[in-house]
Design a protein around this motif. Structure first.
Motif, PDB file in Angstrom:
ATOM      1  N   HIS A  95       0.956  -1.413   0.109  1.00  0.00           N
ATOM      2  CA  HIS A  95       0.023   0.030   0.003  1.00  0.00           C
ATOM      3  C   HIS A  95       0.744   1.298   0.002  1.00  0.00           C
ATOM      4  N   ALA A  96       1.856   1.247   1.126  1.00  0.00           N
ATOM      5  CA  ALA A  96       2.773   2.573   0.781  1.00  0.00           C
ATOM      6  C   ALA A  96       3.591   2.713  -0.284  1.00  0.00           C
ATOM      7  N   VAL A  97       4.021   1.607  -0.963  1.00  0.00           N
ATOM      8  CA  VAL A  97       4.781   1.672  -2.119  1.00  0.00           C
ATOM      9  C   VAL A  97       3.742   2.229  -3.415  1.00  0.00           C
ATOM     10  N   ILE A  98       2.580   1.825  -3.344  1.00  0.00           N
ATOM     11  CA  ILE A  98       1.807   2.119  -4.450  1.00  0.00           C
ATOM     12  C   ILE A  98       1.382   3.689  -4.161  1.00  0.00           C
ATOM     13  N   LYS A  99       0.996   4.050  -2.949  1.00  0.00           N
ATOM     14  CA  LYS A  99       0.734   5.524  -2.880  1.00  0.00           C
ATOM     15  C   LYS A  99       1.755   6.341  -3.069  1.00  0.00           C
TER      16      LYS A  99
END
Length: 84
Positions: A23-27
């Protein structure tokens, strides 16, 4: 870097376990603006089928939103919701 056109050979359970981490990587990849799943896959160096799984989960829970217009290849871009 991983070839994003190659099907993932990983066990689906491994992909599922990584969802919250990704999630953090995609955000972070979406911070500069909307991207399609293939563009996201290229940006983060992961197979598109894994990215699709993670993006669909994020979409379901409002972490990303689908843009109303598809690109020339028929892919819908995804973006961070306003105020995120």
């Amino acid at each position: 870097m991983t070839d994003t056109t190659e099907r993932s050979l990983r066990d689906p359970r491994e992909v599922i376990r990584e969802e919250m981490t990704m999630h953090a990587v995609i955000k972070a990849a979406l911070a500069d603006g909307p991207l399609t799943v293939p563009e996201l896959a290229s940006a983060i160096g992961r197979p598109a089928e894994e990215v699709l799984y993670w993006v669909m989960g994020m979409r379901r829970y409002g972490h990303v939103v689908e843009m109303p217009e598809a690109d020339d290849e028929g892919y819908f871009p995804y973006a961070l919701p306003k105020g995120a």
